[in-house]
Design an enzyme around this catalytic site. Structure first.
Site, PDB file in Angstrom:
ATOM      1  N   LYS A  54      30.983  -5.170 -40.953  1.00 60.97           N
ATOM      2  CA  LYS A  54      32.307  -5.576 -41.452  1.00 60.97           C
ATOM      3  C   LYS A  54      33.162  -4.343 -41.727  1.00 60.97           C
ATOM      4  CE  LYS A  54      30.644  -9.934 -43.430  1.00 60.97           C
ATOM      5  NZ  LYS A  54      30.228 -10.703 -44.610  1.00 60.97           N
ATOM      6  N   GLN A  98      29.131 -10.113 -50.870  1.00 61.67           N
ATOM      7  CA  GLN A  98      28.167 -10.518 -49.840  1.00 61.67           C
ATOM      8  C   GLN A  98      27.087 -11.407 -50.443  1.00 61.67           C
ATOM      9  OE1 GLN A  98      28.574  -9.934 -46.624  1.00 61.67           O
ATOM     10  NE2 GLN A  98      26.662 -10.865 -45.967  1.00 61.67           N
ATOM     11  N   ASP A 121      36.954 -14.513 -48.083  1.00 62.29           N
ATOM     12  CA  ASP A 121      35.894 -15.414 -47.616  1.00 62.29           C
ATOM     13  C   ASP A 121      36.362 -16.872 -47.640  1.00 62.29           C
ATOM     14  OD1 ASP A 121      33.408 -14.448 -46.724  1.00 62.29           O
ATOM     15  OD2 ASP A 121      32.802 -13.865 -48.751  1.00 62.29           O
TER      16      ASP A 121
HETATM   17  N1  GUN Z   1      26.421 -14.241 -46.096  1.00 65.09           N
HETATM   18  C1  GUN Z   1      26.306 -14.837 -44.881  1.00 65.09           C
HETATM   19  N2  GUN Z   1      27.537 -15.143 -44.387  1.00 65.09           N
HETATM   20  C2  GUN Z   1      28.431 -14.737 -45.302  1.00 65.09           C
HETATM   21  C3  GUN Z   1      29.859 -14.790 -45.365  1.00 65.09           C
HETATM   22  O1  GUN Z   1      30.555 -15.280 -44.473  1.00 65.09           O
HETATM   23  N3  GUN Z   1      30.409 -14.258 -46.480  1.00 65.09           N
HETATM   24  C4  GUN Z   1      29.663 -13.735 -47.487  1.00 65.09           C
HETATM   25  N4  GUN Z   1      30.297 -13.260 -48.541  1.00 65.09           N
HETATM   26  N5  GUN Z   1      28.351 -13.680 -47.467  1.00 65.09           N
HETATM   27  C5  GUN Z   1      27.740 -14.183 -46.376  1.00 65.09           C
END
Ligand code: GUN
Length: 283
Positions: A54, A98, A121
């Site tokens: 990311k 995350q 998100d």
């Molecule tokens: N863990 C797995 N997918 C995601 C996501 O799209 N966002 C976040 N914050 N954690 C994740």
């Protein structure tokens, strides 16, 4: 049945990232560049890879980003305090915590404290509620990316039977809202669903997001269906595979996404798009 056509997630994501980069090249000097802070609590190895990807994608697109690491034994108060400081910082436009969090931390309580205008998100109840009400603001990245992949087929989903396997807050539930808004008749299956195969066999659009390697076999797919594989599973061999048996499914589907190179890169591209949207402040 002939071989399914591949939906090229990697290329679609690259083109979206390029358009974001172009927009940022024109960004006025008077405004701070979009900035995303990704908070990782602990050292879950899969999370570390996702967060690195990311942050790297942000850098390449011209978005400022920071990977903020907190120790695995951080208290909820530590994490909430970190979020509060970022909420107040006018130079930070996106905050992402995350998931999964270590067991002693309560994800819903943590997400609740992110400024909804910085919730890239799209998990905050203000944003999920807006999506539910048919007035999307910041939309969760993976399901939004799936919709962009579906648009690539140029098909119309009004009246289509869409079946989603997996009812998580991250993928399944928001995916159902987006497909509903596109006019599909939506079935949202969960781990208790009886006769999953019968549901799958009715699907014109099948979205697999259950997290079980190659669970969806060819004989569960309606001939001509569009198959979207959200799964990313690491096999003992180290190889990545999806929730769909790609080889078999390709013999039945009309369109299919590969793993890797399908939904995964779209999730990241949509995160960049959400960060840009948050920086513009136009929801
Ligand atoms: N863990 C797995 N997918 C995601 C996501 O799209 N966002 C976040 N914050 N954690 C994740």
């Amino acid at each position: 049945m002939s071989q399914a056509t591949l939906i090229p997630g990697q290329a679609i994501a690259a083109s979206l990232r390029a358009s974001i980069r172009e927009e940022l090249e024109q960004w006025p000097d008077t405004r701070p560049l979009p900035c995303l802070v990704v908070i990782q609590v602990g050292e879950d190895p899969a999370s570390s890879v996702y967060v690195r990807n990311k942050v790297r994608a942000c850098e390449e697109a011209g978005i400022i980003s920071e990977h903020r690491r907190l120790p695995a034994d951080s208290s909820e108060e530590d994490l909430l305090q970190t979020i509060e400081v970022l909420n107040q910082d006018p130079n930070v436009h996106g905050i992402l915590v995350q998931l999964p969090l270590p067991k002693h931390l309560h994800a819903a309580r943590v997400i609740d404290r992110i400024d909804p205008n910085k919730d890239v998100d799209g998990f905050h109840p203000i944003n999920s509620g807006a999506l539910f009400a048919g007035q999307p603001r910041l939309v969760p990245c993976t399901p939004a990316g799936v919709m962009t992949l579906l648009e690539h087929t140029k098909l119309n989903f009004r009246g289509a039977e869409a079946v989603i396997i997996g009812a998580s807050n991250i993928v399944g539930k928001p995916q159902a809202m987006l497909l509903l808004a596109a006019g599909a008749t939506v079935t949202l299956c969960n781990s208790k669903t009886k006769d999953l195969r019968a549901h799958c066999l009715r699907a014109d659009v099948l979205v697999a997001a259950l997290g079980k390697p190659r669970f969806i076999q060819a004989d569960m797919i309606k001939p001509g269906a569009i198959v979207i594989d959200v799964g990313i599973n690491r096999l003992d061999s180290g190889k990545l595979c999806g929730d769909v048996d790609f080889e078999g499914a390709s013999q039945r589907a009309s369109w299919i996404t590969p793993v890797p190179g399908g939904v995964g890169p779209m999730t990241i591209a949509m995160l960049l798009a959400n960060t840009l949207k948050a920086a513009r402040g136009n929801f």
